[in-house]
Every structure is written in C-alpha cells, then in structure tokens.
Design an enzyme around this catalytic site. Structure first.
Site, short mmCIF file in Angstrom:
data_model
loop_
_atom_site.label_atom_id
_atom_site.label_comp_id
_atom_site.label_asym_id
_atom_site.label_seq_id
_atom_site.Cartn_x
_atom_site.Cartn_y
_atom_site.Cartn_z
CG HIS A 181 2.72 -2.31 -4.42
ND1 HIS A 181 3.58 -2.37 -5.49
CD2 HIS A 181 2.29 -1.03 -4.33
CE1 HIS A 181 3.69 -1.16 -6.00
NE2 HIS A 181 2.92 -0.32 -5.32
NE ARG B 68 -0.83 -1.28 -32.49
CZ ARG B 68 -1.35 -2.50 -32.51
NH1 ARG B 68 -0.89 -3.45 -31.70
NH2 ARG B 68 -2.32 -2.77 -33.36
CG HIS C 175 5.40 4.10 -6.83
ND1 HIS C 175 4.90 2.82 -6.84
CD2 HIS C 175 6.23 4.16 -5.76
CE1 HIS C 175 5.39 2.15 -5.83
NE2 HIS C 175 6.20 2.94 -5.15
CG HIS D 93 -3.47 3.53 -9.44
ND1 HIS D 93 -2.38 3.61 -8.61
CD2 HIS D 93 -3.12 4.21 -10.57
CE1 HIS D 93 -1.42 4.31 -9.21
NE2 HIS D 93 -1.85 4.69 -10.40
NE ARG E 73 4.62 4.22 -1.84
CZ ARG E 73 3.91 4.04 -2.94
NH1 ARG E 73 3.73 5.05 -3.79
NH2 ARG E 73 3.37 2.87 -3.22
NE ARG F 224 2.68 9.15 -8.18
CZ ARG F 224 2.41 7.86 -7.93
NH1 ARG F 224 1.95 7.08 -8.88
NH2 ARG F 224 2.65 7.37 -6.72
CB ILE G 258 -8.25 -5.98 2.72
CG1 ILE G 258 -8.74 -7.39 3.06
CG2 ILE G 258 -8.40 -5.03 3.88
CD1 ILE G 258 -10.17 -7.54 3.48
CG ASP H 33 -3.54 4.39 -1.55
OD1 ASP H 33 -3.11 5.56 -1.54
OD2 ASP H 33 -3.87 3.79 -2.58
N GLY I 247 -6.03 -1.02 0.22
CA GLY I 247 -4.92 -0.46 0.98
C GLY I 247 -3.87 -1.52 1.33
CG PHE I 248 -3.77 -4.51 3.46
CD1 PHE I 248 -2.71 -4.77 4.30
CD2 PHE I 248 -4.88 -3.83 3.94
CE1 PHE I 248 -2.74 -4.36 5.63
CE2 PHE I 248 -4.93 -3.41 5.27
CZ PHE I 248 -3.85 -3.68 6.11
C1 LIG Z 1 -0.77 3.78 -4.36
C2 LIG Z 1 -1.28 2.56 -4.99
O1 LIG Z 1 -1.85 2.58 -6.05
S1 LIG Z 1 -0.96 1.11 -4.17
C3 LIG Z 1 -2.23 0.01 -4.68
C4 LIG Z 1 -3.56 0.45 -4.12
N1 LIG Z 1 -4.57 -0.58 -4.35
C5 LIG Z 1 -5.10 -1.29 -3.36
O2 LIG Z 1 -4.78 -1.15 -2.20
C6 LIG Z 1 -6.17 -2.26 -3.76
C7 LIG Z 1 -6.03 -3.60 -3.05
N2 LIG Z 1 -4.89 -4.33 -3.57
C8 LIG Z 1 -4.98 -5.01 -4.74
O3 LIG Z 1 -6.04 -5.10 -5.37
C9 LIG Z 1 -3.74 -5.66 -5.28
O4 LIG Z 1 -2.86 -6.00 -4.25
C10 LIG Z 1 -3.01 -4.74 -6.31
C11 LIG Z 1 -3.99 -4.24 -7.38
C12 LIG Z 1 -2.41 -3.56 -5.60
C13 LIG Z 1 -1.90 -5.55 -6.95
O5 LIG Z 1 -2.51 -6.56 -7.69
P1 LIG Z 1 -1.68 -7.85 -8.16
O6 LIG Z 1 -0.35 -7.46 -8.63
O7 LIG Z 1 -2.55 -8.61 -9.08
O8 LIG Z 1 -1.52 -8.63 -6.77
P2 LIG Z 1 -0.74 -9.96 -6.45
O9 LIG Z 1 -0.36 -10.68 -7.69
O10 LIG Z 1 0.30 -9.66 -5.46
O11 LIG Z 1 -1.88 -10.82 -5.70
C14 LIG Z 1 -1.55 -12.06 -5.14
C15 LIG Z 1 -2.74 -12.65 -4.45
O12 LIG Z 1 -3.08 -11.87 -3.30
C16 LIG Z 1 -4.43 -11.46 -3.38
N3 LIG Z 1 -4.51 -10.08 -2.92
C17 LIG Z 1 -3.73 -9.06 -3.36
N4 LIG Z 1 -4.10 -7.94 -2.74
C18 LIG Z 1 -5.11 -8.28 -1.91
C19 LIG Z 1 -5.89 -7.53 -1.02
N5 LIG Z 1 -5.72 -6.22 -0.87
N6 LIG Z 1 -6.85 -8.16 -0.31
C20 LIG Z 1 -7.04 -9.49 -0.46
N7 LIG Z 1 -6.32 -10.24 -1.31
C21 LIG Z 1 -5.38 -9.63 -2.02
C22 LIG Z 1 -4.78 -11.52 -4.84
O13 LIG Z 1 -6.18 -11.66 -5.04
C23 LIG Z 1 -4.00 -12.72 -5.28
O14 LIG Z 1 -4.70 -13.87 -4.89
P3 LIG Z 1 -4.95 -15.09 -5.92
O15 LIG Z 1 -3.55 -15.52 -6.29
O16 LIG Z 1 -5.72 -16.04 -5.10
O17 LIG Z 1 -5.69 -14.48 -7.05
O1 LIG Z 2 3.20 1.35 -8.38
C1 LIG Z 2 2.01 1.01 -8.37
O2 LIG Z 2 1.55 0.07 -9.06
C2 LIG Z 2 1.04 1.70 -7.53
C3 LIG Z 2 1.65 2.62 -6.54
O3 LIG Z 2 2.07 2.23 -5.47
C4 LIG Z 2 1.76 4.03 -6.89
O4 LIG Z 2 1.44 4.41 -8.02
O5 LIG Z 2 2.18 4.82 -6.03
#
Ligand SMILES: CC(=O)SCCNC(=O)CCNC(=O)[C@H](O)C(C)(C)COP(=O)(O)OP(=O)(O)OC[C@H]1O[C@@H](n2cnc3c(N)ncnc32)[C@H](O)[C@@H]1OP(=O)(O)O
Ligand SMILES: O=C([O-])CC(=O)C(=O)O
Length: 374
Positions: free
Chosen positions: A260, A355, A186, A221, A269, A336, A255, A311, A257-258
């Site tokens: 990105h 850096r 990814h 993540h 996916r 991964r 929440i 996820d 799992g929601f």
């Molecule tokens: C395979 C993977 O690694 S996929 C990612 C797995 N991680 C998760 O599912 C954790 C939950 N999700 C999150 O924390 C985030 O969506 C991340 C870390 C994936 C991305 O973070 P960011 O790039 O900062 O998100 P983004 O800029 O789109 O957020 C926009 C807004 O939506 C909110 N938001 C984003 N995701 C969520 C969520 N899952 N639940 C509630 N609110 C959310 C943010 O708090 C933000 O609100 P704000 O503007 O009031 O602060």
């Molecule tokens: O690309 C990202 O930030 C997180 C992700 O979905 C992954 O690593 O699969």
C-alpha cells in the site's frame, strides 16, 4: 511538506490539500470516515448510512435514513437512451469501460446543470450504477433485458439480485454491505485525486466520476482485486501457493492485492473482509481459495513484510458469492462513488484550481531547425 521516509515520487508523502472526510494510516494503520472507525462502521451500520454520512457529514437519524433509502430505491430505473447505449457495448468489453461509458452517458441525459443539483446527481449515481452494470452484463451475456427496478432494501442486495435473478441470502447481503462500506472512501487515493483535479476546474460531477472510474480501473489501484483472483484461482493448495509466490518473488513480479502507498504494517480493511471470506468459504463448502489466500498472506509477510490490502481477500469473498471476476472492480465503483462525490463537494466548497509545477528535465532552449535540416 514531504515525508522523507516515503520518498517524493508519485507525490508520495506530499500534502496536496485538506479534507475532513477521512484519515488513512493516521496511527500507523487506522481508517476513519468523518471520525468514525472503519471497524465500528463495518460492524454497526449499513452502506446507505455510510453513503449518507459521506454526503452530509453526519450519520442519518431513522427518518433521514428511511427517506434516503426510499429515494435511492426510486432511482434504479434506466432511461431508454442509456439502455440503447448499453446494448451496443460488446460482451467482451471490460465492465469498467461499461461503467465509464454508462456514467458519461448519464451525464448527457441528466446533466448536473448547477452545483445545487449535486446531491440529486450523487444519489442517482449511487442508485443506478448497479443497474447500468447488470443491464449491460445480463443483456450481453445472457441475452435478457432485465428489469432494474427491484424492491431490495440495499444497494448490495439490489446488485446481487440483478446478477443472480433472485433475492440474495442474508449472509451475502451482509457481506456486500460490509464490502461497500470498506471501499467507500480513502482520502487522496489516485481515483479520488482524479475526481478532485477535475472538480477543481469547476467541471460537472459526471465528468469527475467518469475520470475517477478510469483511474480506478488500473491494476495498481482498484483493478488489483481482479488481478488477485487471477492469481489465487491458479493455486491448487497452500503448498502450491507457497511455491508459486516464491518463484514470483524471485522473478521480482508484483503480487497484486499486496502492499500500500500509505499503510506500512497492515490495511485495516483486510481483517474485516478476510473474516467474511472465511465464513463464505465454509458456506461454499470448498475452502481452497481461502486457504491459499491465507498462505499467500503468510509468505508475503515472511518474505517481504508486505500485507494484503483491501483488495486481496475481496477476491475470494466475491468469488464465493458467485460474482464473476470481471465484475469485481465495478463493485468498487458502486461504493467509491460515495467518496469521490463527497470529495468533489468538498473541493468545490473551498476551491482553487489544482495545478502543481513540474521540475523540467528536457533540453536547453534551442532554435527550431528548418524541415530540410532535421
Ligand atoms: C484499494 C487499493 O487501491 S489498494 C492498492 C491495490 N494495488 C495493488 O494491490 C497492486 C500491488 N501493489 C503495488 O503495486 C504497490 O504496493 C502499490 C501501488 C499499492 C503502492 O506502491 P508504492 O507506494 O510505490 O509501494 P512501496 O513504496 O511501499 O513499495 C516498496 C517496495 O515494495 C515493493 N512492492 C510493493 N508492493 C509490492 C507487491 N504487491 N508485490 C511485490 N513487491 C511489491 C515495491 O516494488 C518496492 O520495491 P523496490 O523498493 O525494490 O522498488
Ligand atoms: O489509498 C490508496 O492509495 C488506495 C486504496 O487503498 C483505496 O483507494 O482504497
């Protein structure tokens, strides 16, 4: 270059290097590995073909694939010093810490002495990671010292076999295959970037992967699949899911799992693993976890325009296959590792130490006061 819509915090939208491995969200929601669409890969090939593709830049032909699979099969055994270490890790350790330690110990026992050894070290990690995880898990939880050298044809089947002590069904083998493909690569996600930063110092490959495992562990993540499971297992019905999520959103809870960092409308996916989760639910004979997950998806889109990432539906899918929740994120590692190590090789092939600079926000320059004056 900074993409204004994404904002700059967290390096978001900044191009931090080049890669030929993968595109993420290039057309708004797409994902490709070396130009191949993820949906087509998930439908037509095995995880081993994807692992080979990421390591060598092309899909294998039949004889290359047969050789590759035979090599992986032959590398599932654990050195006794590694077994000793795994036996000392307590049952309540987090399995991601076990993976981190297991990878690091492997690097002590079978170090990558030269970059020319990279491919061998990579194949060894792909083959042995399920063995590391399940040797520890079965020893610490069931008190048995398992034989990790099985005859299973794939990494996914090897994993399920060691976990359940029997060869898996065709359905479960197929789901594991797809899951490992979906998680394989990814682009510059946090754990891969960790691996590349480490590689850029010309460090060894086990250090790169050990660091990447640490980054993947966090709930923002890879750890999100476990966190998603903790949420959905407490939801008794779609109505209960609706109520609970509305309360969580009112409290501004995240929440898991929601959402990105890159995708804006959907994670390509999601529909693939969601379809498998639905099939598994039917086989399992109790669709509650699938039904509540679907309602969560509806509520999150309706209320926040947030969509499930890779996820979310992995949680129910893994659960239906009898996989304990705490092993979810280590499966992500087993997959991964192919992407991380491909990036390590790519970084090494065209390296400059990573850096970046920092914007200073501390105090003005000042004299050091004597101890008595502080
Ligand atoms: C395979 C993977 O690694 S996929 C990612 C797995 N991680 C998760 O599912 C954790 C939950 N999700 C999150 O924390 C985030 O969506 C991340 C870390 C994936 C991305 O973070 P960011 O790039 O900062 O998100 P983004 O800029 O789109 O957020 C926009 C807004 O939506 C909110 N938001 C984003 N995701 C969520 C969520 N899952 N639940 C509630 N609110 C959310 C943010 O708090 C933000 O609100 P704000 O503007 O009031 O602060
Ligand atoms: O690309 C990202 O930030 C997180 C992700 O979905 C992954 O690593 O699969």
């Amino acid at each position: 270059m900074v993409d204004k819509a994404l904002g700059g915090a967290g390096l978001r939208g900044q191009v931090a290097g080049q890669t030929a491995l993968c595109t993420v969200g290039k057309t708004g929601s797409g994902l490709t590995y070396y130009g191949y669409d993820i949906a087509e890969l998930a439908e037509k090939v095995t995880f081993e073909e994807v692992a080979y593709l990421l390591a060598h830049g092309e899909l294998p032909n039949a004889s290359q694939l047969a050789d590759y699979k035979a090599r992986l099969k032959g590398m599932r055994g654990l050195p006794s010093a590694l077994k000793d270490v795994l036996e000392r890790i307590p049952a309540d350790a987090h399995p991601m810490d076990v993976m981190r330690t297991g990878c690091s110990m492997l690097g002590n026992l079978e170090p990558e002495l030269s970059f020319a050894d990279a491919d061998k070290a990579i194949e060894r990690m792909i083959a042995v990671f399920p063995s590391i995880l399940l040797y520890w898990y079965r020893f610490s939880h069931d008190g048995v010292r398992i034989e990790t050298e099985t005859d299973d044809d794939s990494v996914g089947a090897h994993f399920l076999h060691l976990l359940h002590d029997k060869a898996p069904s065709e359905l479960h083998t197929a789901v594991m295959n797809t899951s490992l493909i979906l998680y394989a690569e990814h682009e510059f996600n946090a754990s891969t970037f960790t691996a590349r930063v480490c590689a850029s110092t010309l460090s060894d490959i086990h250090s790169c992967v050990t660091g990447a495992i640490g980054s993947l562990r966090g709930p923002l993540h890879g750890g999100a699949n476990e966190a998603a499971m903790e949420l959905i297992e407490g939801l008794q019905s779609p109505e209960h899911a609706e109520e609970t999520l509305m309360e969580m959103l009112a409290r501004k809870d995240k929440i898991m799992g929601f959402g990105h960092a890159i995708y804006r409308e959907s994670d390509p996916r999601n529909n693939i693993i969601k379809a498998w989760s639905e099939k598994l639910a039917a086989e399992y004979g109790d669709t509650r976890l699938y039904d509540v997950s679907v309602r969560c998806e509806e509520v999150m889109w309706r209320e926040k325009k947030l969509f499930p990432n890779a996820d979310f539906f992995h949680a129910s899918a893994y659960h239906f296959m009898g996989i304990p929740t705490k092993l979810f994120t280590p499966i992500f590692v087993m997959s991964r590792v192919t992407g991380w190590t491909a990036h390590v090789k790519e970084q090494r092939a065209n390296n400059r130490i990573i850096r970046p600079s920092a914007e200073y926000t501390g105090p003005e320059a000042r004299p050091v006061p004597a101890l008595a004056d502080r």
